[in-house]
Design a protein around this motif. Sequence first.
Motif, PDB file in Angstrom:
ATOM      1  N   THR A  92       0.842  -1.188   0.000  1.00 21.82           N
ATOM      2  CA  THR A  92       0.000   0.000   0.000  1.00 21.82           C
ATOM      3  C   THR A  92       0.881   1.243   0.000  1.00 21.82           C
ATOM      4  N   ARG A  95      -0.403   4.753   4.617  1.00 20.95           N
ATOM      5  CA  ARG A  95      -0.427   4.115   5.931  1.00 20.95           C
ATOM      6  C   ARG A  95      -0.808   5.162   6.961  1.00 20.95           C
ATOM      7  N   GLN A  96      -1.760   4.824   7.803  1.00 23.22           N
ATOM      8  CA  GLN A  96      -2.251   5.688   8.867  1.00 23.22           C
ATOM      9  C   GLN A  96      -2.711   7.036   8.331  1.00 23.22           C
ATOM     10  N   SER A 100       3.014   7.163   2.581  1.00 26.24           N
ATOM     11  CA  SER A 100       4.202   6.705   3.284  1.00 26.24           C
ATOM     12  C   SER A 100       5.386   6.459   2.358  1.00 26.24           C
ATOM     13  N   LYS A 145      -3.164  -2.732  -2.772  1.00 25.79           N
ATOM     14  CA  LYS A 145      -4.433  -2.309  -2.182  1.00 25.79           C
ATOM     15  C   LYS A 145      -5.302  -1.599  -3.220  1.00 25.79           C
TER      16      LYS A 145
END
Length: 178
Positions: A92, A95-96, A100, A145
């Motif tokens: 992916t 992230r969060q 990233s 993803k």
Amino acid sequence: MLSSYFRSNLIANPILRRAFSTTPIKPSESAPTISAVFRNITKDRTKEVPVETSVEYLKSDAYKQTYGGKPVWVLYRRNHKGSIPPRRTRRTCIRQGQISTGNPCPICRDEYLVLNETNIELLNQFICPHTQVVLDTSKTGLCRKSHQQLLVAIDRARDKGLITFDVPFRKYNYSEYK
């Protein structure tokens, strides 16, 4: 001896002061952390963009100027170590709620590209016009993803009849089933 310019910047910047100081700094002192200083907040992807906005964006002049009328994945080239690209793309890009990676995939880098079954123009860019097969991640550069979201959106659009596809005609010999 330190120059006066460097000494004044050293005292003004709490991060540099921590790095070059010989005395311990009290934890109660309010100074920004290194991650807060160096992290770019513009990579935030927590807000949801409506599908209607994405459809309008695909018809806008800004989209045509950015991508030049080509599919979004044509101008993308992923950075990788060495001359041989990895077999699988990254898991992916986000992230969060933040990007990233330094070079995100074509869907993750543009927040106005939303994968949804009603966004037909975007979905058709990832379908081969000759074979009606979804293009592979090695060709498009999507993260795994986003590719999974793309497959789900294309299947839903085909189920709803928004994307046409050819069903092969099979000729059966019905005399064998008597």
